[in-house]
Every structure is written in C-alpha cells, then in structure tokens.
Design a protein around this motif. Structure first.
Motif, mmCIF file in Angstrom:
data_model
loop_
_atom_site.group_PDB
_atom_site.id
_atom_site.type_symbol
_atom_site.label_atom_id
_atom_site.label_comp_id
_atom_site.label_asym_id
_atom_site.label_seq_id
_atom_site.Cartn_x
_atom_site.Cartn_y
_atom_site.Cartn_z
ATOM 1 N N UNK A 151 0.795 -1.234 0.000
ATOM 2 C CA UNK A 151 0.000 0.000 0.000
ATOM 3 C C UNK A 151 0.826 1.281 0.000
ATOM 4 N N UNK A 152 1.914 1.413 0.790
ATOM 5 C CA UNK A 152 2.660 2.678 0.785
ATOM 6 C C UNK A 152 3.202 3.081 -0.581
ATOM 7 N N UNK A 153 3.356 2.135 -1.496
ATOM 8 C CA UNK A 153 3.876 2.465 -2.825
ATOM 9 C C UNK A 153 3.000 3.485 -3.528
ATOM 10 N N UNK A 154 1.703 3.444 -3.256
ATOM 11 C CA UNK A 154 0.757 4.287 -3.979
ATOM 12 C C UNK A 154 0.820 5.752 -3.554
ATOM 13 N N UNK A 185 8.665 -9.943 -14.057
ATOM 14 C CA UNK A 185 9.625 -9.003 -13.475
ATOM 15 C C UNK A 185 10.879 -8.894 -14.343
ATOM 16 N N UNK A 186 11.274 -9.990 -14.970
ATOM 17 C CA UNK A 186 12.407 -9.939 -15.896
ATOM 18 C C UNK A 186 12.084 -9.034 -17.082
ATOM 19 N N UNK A 187 10.857 -9.122 -17.565
ATOM 20 C CA UNK A 187 10.424 -8.244 -18.658
ATOM 21 C C UNK A 187 10.416 -6.788 -18.194
ATOM 22 N N UNK A 188 9.976 -6.546 -16.957
ATOM 23 C CA UNK A 188 9.984 -5.189 -16.399
ATOM 24 C C UNK A 188 11.413 -4.639 -16.373
ATOM 25 N N UNK A 189 12.376 -5.492 -16.025
ATOM 26 C CA UNK A 189 13.783 -5.069 -16.027
ATOM 27 C C UNK A 189 14.218 -4.638 -17.421
ATOM 28 N N UNK A 190 13.846 -5.422 -18.413
ATOM 29 C CA UNK A 190 14.200 -5.082 -19.794
ATOM 30 C C UNK A 190 13.554 -3.768 -20.208
ATOM 31 N N UNK A 191 12.282 -3.594 -19.833
ATOM 32 C CA UNK A 191 11.571 -2.356 -20.162
ATOM 33 C C UNK A 191 12.231 -1.162 -19.478
ATOM 34 N N UNK A 196 17.745 9.338 -18.635
ATOM 35 C CA UNK A 196 16.948 10.094 -17.669
ATOM 36 C C UNK A 196 16.576 9.171 -16.505
ATOM 37 N N UNK A 197 16.608 9.740 -15.304
ATOM 38 C CA UNK A 197 16.516 8.930 -14.091
ATOM 39 C C UNK A 197 15.080 8.750 -13.597
ATOM 40 N N UNK A 198 14.194 9.705 -13.893
ATOM 41 C CA UNK A 198 12.850 9.704 -13.295
ATOM 42 C C UNK A 198 12.067 8.406 -13.530
ATOM 43 N N UNK A 199 12.028 7.846 -14.751
ATOM 44 C CA UNK A 199 11.268 6.592 -14.923
ATOM 45 C C UNK A 199 11.808 5.460 -14.059
ATOM 46 N N UNK A 200 13.132 5.313 -14.016
ATOM 47 C CA UNK A 200 13.735 4.269 -13.204
ATOM 48 C C UNK A 200 13.494 4.484 -11.720
ATOM 49 N N UNK A 201 13.459 5.747 -11.305
ATOM 50 C CA UNK A 201 13.195 6.054 -9.905
ATOM 51 C C UNK A 201 11.802 5.588 -9.503
ATOM 52 N N UNK A 202 10.809 5.869 -10.349
ATOM 53 C CA UNK A 202 9.438 5.444 -10.047
ATOM 54 C C UNK A 202 9.302 3.927 -10.106
ATOM 55 N N UNK A 203 9.924 3.308 -11.097
ATOM 56 C CA UNK A 203 9.888 1.854 -11.191
ATOM 57 C C UNK A 203 10.539 1.209 -9.967
ATOM 58 N N UNK A 204 11.702 1.725 -9.587
ATOM 59 C CA UNK A 204 12.417 1.170 -8.438
ATOM 60 C C UNK A 204 11.606 1.326 -7.153
ATOM 61 N N UNK A 205 10.941 2.465 -7.007
ATOM 62 C CA UNK A 205 10.070 2.696 -5.849
ATOM 63 C C UNK A 205 8.976 1.630 -5.779
ATOM 64 N N UNK A 206 8.268 1.456 -6.877
ATOM 65 C CA UNK A 206 7.183 0.480 -6.893
ATOM 66 C C UNK A 206 7.666 -0.939 -6.692
ATOM 67 N N UNK A 207 8.790 -1.283 -7.306
ATOM 68 C CA UNK A 207 9.329 -2.637 -7.168
ATOM 69 C C UNK A 207 9.808 -2.908 -5.745
ATOM 70 N N UNK A 208 10.349 -1.894 -5.103
ATOM 71 C CA UNK A 208 10.788 -2.060 -3.714
ATOM 72 C C UNK A 208 9.608 -2.381 -2.806
ATOM 73 N N UNK A 236 14.550 -3.904 -9.031
ATOM 74 C CA UNK A 236 14.549 -2.531 -8.527
ATOM 75 C C UNK A 236 15.941 -1.916 -8.599
ATOM 76 N N UNK A 237 16.953 -2.702 -8.242
ATOM 77 C CA UNK A 237 18.340 -2.221 -8.306
ATOM 78 C C UNK A 237 18.752 -1.978 -9.761
ATOM 79 N N UNK A 238 18.372 -2.889 -10.644
ATOM 80 C CA UNK A 238 18.762 -2.758 -12.050
ATOM 81 C C UNK A 238 18.190 -1.499 -12.676
#
Length: 267
Positions: free
Chosen positions: A55-58, A190-196, A207-219, A243-245
């Motif tokens: 829930x906190x991810x949202x 999740x492997x596909x998400x890493x590729x994306x 650019x870092x912003x997309x990866x930051x949001x993805x990493x947040x949600x994956x964490x 998330x790290x990738x």
C-alpha cells in the motif's frame, strides 16, 4: 503566432488536471465513493496478486499529482504560452491527465477488464509524451522538473501499475490451477519489467525519473511479497534485483555519458 490556439491549450491543460483531481477524489472515496482498494471485489488491493505493490507504494501518486498541478500553473503563465516545447508537450500532458482520471472512473463504475484497457491507453499516451519530451529538449530547472521529471515519474509508475492491474485481472478471472505457476510467471514478468526499465533509460538518454518510479514500486512490491500476503520469497527477491537494475542503469549511464562529455571537451 497562433495565440488563440496557445491560450486554448493552456486552458485545456488546466481543465484536464482538474478533472484528474476530481476523479482521484472520487477514487479515494472522498465524495462517498468506494476507495480503490475495495473496488472490483478487492481485486485492486495490495494483497490481490503476487505483482501488487504494498500500500505505501501508492503514495507516489501524491508526488505525481503535485507536480502535475505545478505544471498546469506554470504552463499557464504568459511567458510559456508560445514556447515551442509547451506547444509540443502541453496537449499530450492534458491527454495523460484525462486518461489518468478516466482510469479511476473505470475502476469505480465499470469492470476489471476495462480498467486494464484504460491503463494500457494511459501507458501508451505516457510513452508518446515522454518520447516527445526527450526529442524536444528543454532548458532550466523547471523544464527538467515539471516536464521531464513529472512525465518520467508518471511513465515509470504507470509501467509497473499496468503490470499490477493486468495481474489483478488475471488472478481474479483465471482458473485455480494457474496458481501453481504463479511464482514462475511473476518472476518472468519481473524480468520483462527489467528489460523495459533498461530500454526506457537507454531510449531517454539515461533520464533517471522513470527508473526512480519503477524502483520505488518494485521495492514496495518486494516488501509486500516478503512481509504480507500473498507471501513469496522468490518474487520478493526478484523484485529487489529488478529494482536495483532499473535505477542503477540510468545512474551509471549518466555518469559514463557525463565522463565522455568532459573527455571530449578536453580533447
């Protein structure tokens, strides 16, 4: 020129963001509606599938909404009215805001498959918007934050939200024997998400912003699988790795790119 069209664009952007905020209030139950986590028989809750973030991810929606509000105000300034970048980006941001709000309306009043269709449309619109932001470079802090930053965060989060929404639909409607392969499928997704995530970083010039949001949600997805139901250590660990990738790749890419620029400037 085209001053009337530029003014119309500014008004449409503000109206789209207002619609999104009203829809968000309805979606959270502020006007007496059912909160999102209780909609569709609970299929959209944080414990609905192996690919649902905790829930906190949202809470990232609050950041995205605040930045979109700031963008709507900023783009409405007279100094922004005839800028080429606002002309290229503004209409697309308005579309993403409307589709964002529309998803909440679909979740509140229609069916789970329609929410999947709605979020896929939002994802496509965000891909187009972010691509336009990359190909139409800006200048200054506000451009970086309110165009590149907000569209990047929005894209990264909705990429993962699309996965979660689709998984919720398949979990709710699929046959019971699908559960046996649930962990394998979740790790594969999740492997596909890493590729994306890596692909977005490369295509956007790190650019870092997309990866930051993805990493947040994956964490938070990892937290959900390791600490709450449905538990899965395998999926939780896979989510941590991905998330790290997705955050490390754009960071490393940025460092290498900057080093190359310095080297070329000194040559």
């Amino acid at each position: 020129m085209n001053a009337p069209r530029d003014l119309l664009r500014q008004i449409v952007v503000i109206s789209a963001v207002v619609f999104m905020l009203v829809a968000a209030a309805v979606g959270t139950g502020a006007f007496g509606g059912t909160p999102v986590q209780d909609l569709q028989g609970g299929a959209l809750d944080a414990d609905a599938s192996l690919l649902a973030p905790a829930t906190p991810a949202f809470s990232i929606w609050s950041v995205i909404y605040i930045l979109l509000i700031a963008y709507a105000i900023w783009q409405a300034l007279p100094s922004q009215r005839t800028r080429d970048r606002q002309r290229a980006i503004g209409w697309l941001v308005a579309i993403t805001a409307v589709l964002n709000g529309l998803w909440l309306v679909l979740a509140q009043f229609t069916t789970l498959p329609l929410t999947v269709a709605g979020i896929v449309l939002l994802l496509i619109a965000l891909c187009v918007t972010f691509r336009r932001a990359v190909t139409e470079p800006g200048r200054g802090v506000l451009d970086s934050l309110l165009i590149d930053g907000v569209t990047g965060l929005h894209l990264g989060w909705v990429s993962l939200a699309t996965v979660a929404n689709t998984a919720a639909w398949l979990t709710a409607t699929g046959p019971a024997d699908w559960a046996a392969a649930g962990e394998i499928v979740a790790v594969a997704v999740l492997a596909v998400v890493a590729v994306i995530g890596v692909g977005i970083a490369w295509a956007s010039r790190w650019r870092i912003a997309p990866g930051l949001a993805l990493s947040w949600g994956l964490s938070w997805l990892a937290v959900g699988r390791l600490l709450t139901e449905p538990q899965s250590v395998v999926v939780g660990i896979a989510a941590i790795v991905v998330a790290v990738i997705v955050i490390a790749v754009p960071l490393v890419g940025t460092v290498i790119d900057r080093a190359a620029q310095v080297s070329n400037a000194g040559a």
